[in-house]
Design an enzyme around this catalytic site. Sequence first.
Site, PDB file in Angstrom:
ATOM      1  N   THR A 224       1.003  -4.460   4.249  1.00 12.48           N
ATOM      2  CA  THR A 224       0.642  -4.722   5.634  1.00 12.48           C
ATOM      3  C   THR A 224      -0.019  -6.085   5.854  1.00 12.48           C
ATOM      4  OG1 THR A 224      -1.521  -3.653   5.418  1.00 12.48           O
ATOM      5  CG2 THR A 224       0.340  -2.266   6.106  1.00 12.48           C
ATOM      6  N   ASP A 225      -0.568  -6.693   4.804  1.00 15.83           N
ATOM      7  CA  ASP A 225      -1.368  -7.901   5.009  1.00 15.83           C
ATOM      8  C   ASP A 225      -0.562  -9.063   5.588  1.00 15.83           C
ATOM      9  OD1 ASP A 225      -3.639  -6.660   4.214  1.00 15.83           O
ATOM     10  OD2 ASP A 225      -3.853  -7.699   2.298  1.00 15.83           O
TER      11      ASP A 225
ATOM     12  N   THR B  42       0.814  -1.210   0.000  1.00 15.32           N
ATOM     13  CA  THR B  42       0.000   0.000   0.000  1.00 15.32           C
ATOM     14  C   THR B  42       0.849   1.262   0.000  1.00 15.32           C
ATOM     15  OG1 THR B  42      -1.773  -1.139   1.171  1.00 15.32           O
ATOM     16  CG2 THR B  42      -1.780   1.260   1.286  1.00 15.32           C
TER      17      THR B  42
ATOM     18  N   SER C  71       1.341  -7.611  -0.365  1.00 15.28           N
ATOM     19  CA  SER C  71       1.988  -8.622   0.473  1.00 15.28           C
ATOM     20  C   SER C  71       1.157  -9.885   0.627  1.00 15.28           C
ATOM     21  CB  SER C  71       2.346  -8.046   1.847  1.00 15.28           C
ATOM     22  OG  SER C  71       1.187  -7.741   2.589  1.00 15.28           O
TER      23      SER C  71
END
Length: 346
Positions: free
Chosen positions: A114-115, A34, A81
């Site tokens: 971030t995932d 992101t 990610s």
Amino acid sequence: MLLRIFAALLLMLFSVSAMAGSKPHVVILATGGTIAGEAPDNTQTTGYKAGALGVEALINAVPEAKKYADISGEQVANIGSENMTSDVTLRLSRRVNQLLARDDVNGVVITHGTDTLDETPYLLNLTVKSDKPVVFTAAMRPSTAISADGPMNLLEAVQIAASPSSRDRGVLMVMNDRIGSARFTRKTNTTALDTFKAPEQGYLGQIAGGRIYWENRIEKKHTKNSVFDDRNLKVLPQVVIIQGYQDDPAYMFDAAIEHHAQGIIYVGTGNGSASTRIEAAMRKAEKAGIIVVRSSRTGSGIVTMSDSLPGLAADSLSPDKARILLALALTKTHRPDTIQKYFHQY
């Protein structure tokens, strides 16, 4: 003769002065996410395209970072990610080790989605062989949003990577003015800016008013004290995660056996507990040569050893981090007693 001596002294003084004024060298390794995302509308904070920008665009967006360090950048990947795989993360780890072995590199910053930011930093926490700072950062809002958090996160990550005070603290995660340990920090909210937290152990420090404040250190082994080595690894051994719940089916363990998994992380209820049905499935998997580790779906706390249940205990590791440690452990040994020690030590 005196003129030559005088000239040599001047050159020495100039060199010392130049060295005193030199800045640390920080390398930014970009993997997408992101923080490099774009959306057609500046109010759009979901549904954007992750990994749209390259590393040079990220660096150019934060010229203030050059106050703290001389910066160079490399593009390792440019993906969301959720698409991160062990071949990419191991390649990233090897590149970090190569860079930190150089005398002219003082620290590394890694931009990431971030995932799965719970996972990649912890892998590097176990495989990087240096006490120089390795700092992950990310964003919850794309670069095009009017409230984009990526630029400040990147600025603070560079500041921390450039600081000598950041050495020997393990791999760090920096977002929202907070400094977390890769061992304990995890994503706790789908969209909030302050999603990354260590609910039980807390942050290692924070940045306020442009200054770094350190509060804690971790006691778990990491980086240069770790026994794990990424040099000959292309992919991680297959370790799967099976979720526990009421009426959970034992055939998930049969599928793991059929597909030749080497390890299973069972996400149990409470203190890693399992029904009699799942207990039997665990024993069946162990007889097939699979290492089973019990973790918890509660989100915090320590899973303890059990005299009645099969499987090892994940200690305080979340299921996704436990998967990383078990996979690396399986590159060293298949002895359950040794692997259990790893879970207590790392």
